[in-house]
Scaffold this motif. Structure first.
Motif, mmCIF file in Angstrom:
data_model
loop_
_atom_site.group_PDB
_atom_site.id
_atom_site.type_symbol
_atom_site.label_atom_id
_atom_site.label_comp_id
_atom_site.label_asym_id
_atom_site.label_seq_id
_atom_site.Cartn_x
_atom_site.Cartn_y
_atom_site.Cartn_z
ATOM 1 N N ARG A 174 -7.465 -6.389 -2.859
ATOM 2 C CA ARG A 174 -7.513 -6.253 -4.317
ATOM 3 C C ARG A 174 -6.578 -7.293 -4.941
ATOM 4 N NH1 ARG A 174 -8.942 -2.775 -8.436
ATOM 5 N NH2 ARG A 174 -9.819 -1.271 -6.952
ATOM 6 N N PHE A 175 -7.074 -7.949 -6.006
ATOM 7 C CA PHE A 175 -6.291 -8.951 -6.735
ATOM 8 C C PHE A 175 -6.018 -8.447 -8.150
ATOM 9 C CE2 PHE A 175 -8.474 -11.388 -3.508
ATOM 10 C CZ PHE A 175 -7.561 -12.352 -3.119
ATOM 11 N N VAL A 176 -4.912 -8.897 -8.692
ATOM 12 C CA VAL A 176 -4.594 -8.655 -10.097
ATOM 13 C C VAL A 176 -3.779 -9.846 -10.599
ATOM 14 C CG1 VAL A 176 -2.476 -7.360 -9.588
ATOM 15 C CG2 VAL A 176 -3.655 -7.004 -11.764
ATOM 16 N N GLN A 177 -4.015 -10.241 -11.844
ATOM 17 C CA GLN A 177 -3.336 -11.407 -12.420
ATOM 18 C C GLN A 177 -2.744 -11.031 -13.772
ATOM 19 O OE1 GLN A 177 -5.554 -15.070 -12.411
ATOM 20 N NE2 GLN A 177 -4.385 -15.950 -14.122
ATOM 21 N N PHE A 178 -1.534 -11.519 -13.998
ATOM 22 C CA PHE A 178 -0.838 -11.292 -15.271
ATOM 23 C C PHE A 178 -0.534 -12.654 -15.903
ATOM 24 C CE2 PHE A 178 0.107 -7.788 -12.414
ATOM 25 C CZ PHE A 178 -0.141 -6.678 -13.202
ATOM 26 N N ASP A 179 -0.836 -12.766 -17.175
ATOM 27 C CA ASP A 179 -0.617 -14.028 -17.894
ATOM 28 C C ASP A 179 0.245 -13.779 -19.129
ATOM 29 O OD1 ASP A 179 -2.507 -15.961 -16.441
ATOM 30 O OD2 ASP A 179 -3.843 -14.285 -16.919
ATOM 31 N N SER A 180 1.037 -14.799 -19.428
ATOM 32 C CA SER A 180 1.832 -14.802 -20.664
ATOM 33 C C SER A 180 1.769 -16.209 -21.251
ATOM 34 C CB SER A 180 3.280 -14.398 -20.376
ATOM 35 O OG SER A 180 3.979 -15.448 -19.744
ATOM 36 N N PRO A 181 2.219 -16.396 -22.456
ATOM 37 C CA PRO A 181 2.175 -17.754 -23.047
ATOM 38 C C PRO A 181 2.955 -18.784 -22.249
ATOM 39 C CG PRO A 181 2.493 -16.115 -24.764
ATOM 40 C CD PRO A 181 2.627 -15.391 -23.457
ATOM 41 N N THR A 182 3.939 -18.336 -21.458
ATOM 42 C CA THR A 182 4.783 -19.303 -20.754
ATOM 43 C C THR A 182 4.720 -19.181 -19.234
ATOM 44 O OG1 THR A 182 6.662 -17.779 -20.898
ATOM 45 C CG2 THR A 182 6.396 -19.400 -22.682
ATOM 46 N N ASP A 183 4.086 -18.152 -18.697
ATOM 47 C CA ASP A 183 4.119 -17.948 -17.246
ATOM 48 C C ASP A 183 2.874 -17.175 -16.798
ATOM 49 O OD1 ASP A 183 5.032 -18.105 -14.679
ATOM 50 O OD2 ASP A 183 6.664 -16.655 -14.908
ATOM 51 N N TRP A 184 2.682 -17.106 -15.502
ATOM 52 C CA TRP A 184 1.614 -16.286 -14.937
ATOM 53 C C TRP A 184 2.060 -15.784 -13.569
ATOM 54 C CZ3 TRP A 184 -1.443 -17.912 -10.616
ATOM 55 C CH2 TRP A 184 -1.175 -19.207 -10.158
ATOM 56 N N LEU A 185 1.532 -14.631 -13.172
ATOM 57 C CA LEU A 185 1.887 -13.977 -11.909
ATOM 58 C C LEU A 185 0.604 -13.425 -11.290
ATOM 59 C CD1 LEU A 185 4.871 -11.609 -11.230
ATOM 60 C CD2 LEU A 185 2.580 -10.883 -10.596
ATOM 61 N N VAL A 186 0.442 -13.664 -10.003
ATOM 62 C CA VAL A 186 -0.751 -13.197 -9.281
ATOM 63 C C VAL A 186 -0.300 -12.349 -8.098
ATOM 64 C CG1 VAL A 186 -2.904 -13.861 -8.174
ATOM 65 C CG2 VAL A 186 -1.901 -15.330 -9.924
ATOM 66 N N GLU A 187 -1.020 -11.251 -7.870
ATOM 67 C CA GLU A 187 -0.717 -10.371 -6.731
ATOM 68 C C GLU A 187 -2.001 -10.106 -5.944
ATOM 69 O OE1 GLU A 187 1.265 -5.982 -5.727
ATOM 70 O OE2 GLU A 187 0.443 -6.391 -7.718
ATOM 71 N N ARG A 188 -1.861 -10.135 -4.627
ATOM 72 C CA ARG A 188 -2.957 -9.771 -3.728
ATOM 73 C C ARG A 188 -2.455 -8.684 -2.789
ATOM 74 N NH1 ARG A 188 -4.766 -13.947 0.800
ATOM 75 N NH2 ARG A 188 -2.861 -13.089 1.732
ATOM 76 N N VAL A 189 -3.191 -7.570 -2.717
ATOM 77 C CA VAL A 189 -2.842 -6.467 -1.816
ATOM 78 C C VAL A 189 -3.947 -6.349 -0.775
ATOM 79 C CG1 VAL A 189 -2.336 -4.014 -1.604
ATOM 80 C CG2 VAL A 189 -1.576 -5.270 -3.635
ATOM 81 N N THR A 190 -3.573 -6.390 0.483
ATOM 82 C CA THR A 190 -4.538 -6.289 1.583
ATOM 83 C C THR A 190 -4.230 -5.057 2.424
ATOM 84 O OG1 THR A 190 -3.134 -7.781 2.890
ATOM 85 C CG2 THR A 190 -5.004 -8.754 1.738
ATOM 86 N N ARG A 191 -5.304 -4.400 2.851
ATOM 87 C CA ARG A 191 -5.164 -3.269 3.781
ATOM 88 C C ARG A 191 -5.563 -3.739 5.173
ATOM 89 N NH1 ARG A 191 -4.834 2.035 2.864
ATOM 90 N NH2 ARG A 191 -5.729 1.887 0.758
ATOM 91 N N HIS A 192 -4.727 -3.423 6.149
ATOM 92 C CA HIS A 192 -4.939 -3.881 7.520
ATOM 93 C C HIS A 192 -5.194 -2.685 8.438
ATOM 94 C CE1 HIS A 192 -3.213 -7.996 6.657
ATOM 95 N NE2 HIS A 192 -2.704 -7.285 5.646
ATOM 96 N N SER A 193 -5.960 -2.913 9.471
ATOM 97 C CA SER A 193 -6.203 -1.879 10.473
ATOM 98 C C SER A 193 -5.183 -1.999 11.594
ATOM 99 C CB SER A 193 -7.619 -2.018 11.048
ATOM 100 O OG SER A 193 -7.769 -3.283 11.690
ATOM 101 N N GLY A 194 -4.890 -0.852 12.222
ATOM 102 C CA GLY A 194 -3.956 -0.854 13.346
ATOM 103 C C GLY A 194 -2.588 -1.367 12.945
ATOM 104 N N THR A 195 -2.078 -2.306 13.738
ATOM 105 C CA THR A 195 -0.763 -2.911 13.469
ATOM 106 C C THR A 195 -0.908 -4.254 12.768
ATOM 107 O OG1 THR A 195 -0.770 -3.935 15.673
ATOM 108 C CG2 THR A 195 0.239 -1.751 15.471
ATOM 109 N N GLY A 196 -2.053 -4.462 12.123
ATOM 110 C CA GLY A 196 -2.301 -5.755 11.484
ATOM 111 C C GLY A 196 -1.311 -6.087 10.385
ATOM 112 N N ALA A 197 -0.834 -5.081 9.637
ATOM 113 C CA ALA A 197 0.100 -5.360 8.542
ATOM 114 C C ALA A 197 1.424 -5.896 9.076
ATOM 115 C CB ALA A 197 0.329 -4.088 7.725
ATOM 116 N N ALA A 198 1.955 -5.259 10.118
ATOM 117 C CA ALA A 198 3.216 -5.733 10.698
ATOM 118 C C ALA A 198 3.039 -7.119 11.314
ATOM 119 C CB ALA A 198 3.713 -4.741 11.745
#
Length: 287
Positions: A174-198
């Protein structure tokens, strides 16, 4: 004239000397005993012969069984023909002989009667990302992958060596993006199976430390760790003279990657990590 037969018998027996009466009786009794003994011996011999024959037959497994007596056929009585003139309509209530199906028990509405067969969704919920309320006033939020190639993986194209990818057992994103007149921020959240996240977090560190820049002046490095959540790391980069910041936070099997302002300090990154970690708990039971 006398009969010639009797005359002959008289002449032949006229001069015979007959034995005394007692002697004749004794001889008769002896003859009777001998006859009885012979009869007994003959019976015993017959019994012995029959017994030996039975034993011989019993010892033979292939001896044929005695024939069965002929079957006696018992004549069956003729089936009575039903009276067609009888009234076929039964007396009384015709529904009384039918079995009424039992009604299913009423649903009490309790948890035991509300078992769901649906498989829990592995999608990343929207609540697991940063929310507009987490950012300063003036930002707007939009769903999407963000503008341009902003991820740390895209920066590795400037490394002269090949590095392992971060997408280890990814099952949802899942992605989400935040914008402002002077900056922007993007976040990506991923779900992993097993020990994939670690494993993905370990590869983040390898990218930052093992990258061999293709050009002089480019670099990737770890700026801070342990900023929040179960695991976190802040990676800084300098690509073609442009600084960059990437923040990674893990909770359970979820990993969040944020592209922050290029001047973000470790203290500021800690502030964001403290916001990201509890949001990730909305998508995992590891918290």
């Amino acid at each position: 004239m006398p009969d010639p037969l009797f005359s002959t018998l008289r002449q032949e027996t006229e001069h015979l000397i007959w034995a005394p009466v007692e002697q004749v009786r004794r001889r008769g009794r002896q003859r009777t005993r001998r006859t009885r003994i012979a009869a007994v011996l003959a019976s015993a011999a017959a019994v012995a012969v029959v017994a030996s024959g039975v034993v011989a037959l019993a010892g033979r497994p292939d001896a044929a069984p005695p024939p069965l007596p002929p079957a006696t056929v018992v004549p069956s009585a003729p089936t009575p023909t039903p009276d067609r003139t009888a009234d076929p309509t039964p007396t009384g209530d015709p529904t009384s002989s039918r079995t009424t199906p039992s009604s299913p028990p009423a649903d009490s509405g309790g948890p035991a009667n509300q078992t769901s067969s649906r498989t829990p969704s592995r999608a990343v919920p929207a609540a697991a990302t940063l929310q507009l309320a987490d950012l300063p006033h003036g930002f707007t939020m939009s769903q999407g992958k963000g503008a341009g190639d902003w991820t740390l993986e895209s920066a590795t194209i400037y490394c002269d060596n090949r590095l392992p990818p971060l997408a280890v057992g990814v099952v949802a994103t899942r992605f989400v993006q935040f914008d402002s007149p002077t900056d922007w921020l993007v976040e990506r959240v991923t779900r992993h199976s097993g020990t994939g996240a670690a494993t993905s977090m370990q590869r983040v560190r390898r990218m930052a430390t093992d990258c061999v820049p293709a050009r002089s002046g480019d670099s990737l490095s770890i700026m801070a760790e342990g900023l929040g959540g179960a695991d976190s790391v802040l990676v800084g980069g300098e690509i073609e003279g442009i600084p960059s910041r990437w923040l990674f936070v893990r909770q359970g099997n979820l990993v969040a990657q944020l592209r922050l302002d290029h001047q973000t300090t470790p203290a500021e990154a800690r502030h964001y990590a403290k916001l990201v970690a509890p949001r990730l708990c909305a998508g995992t039971d590891a918290c």
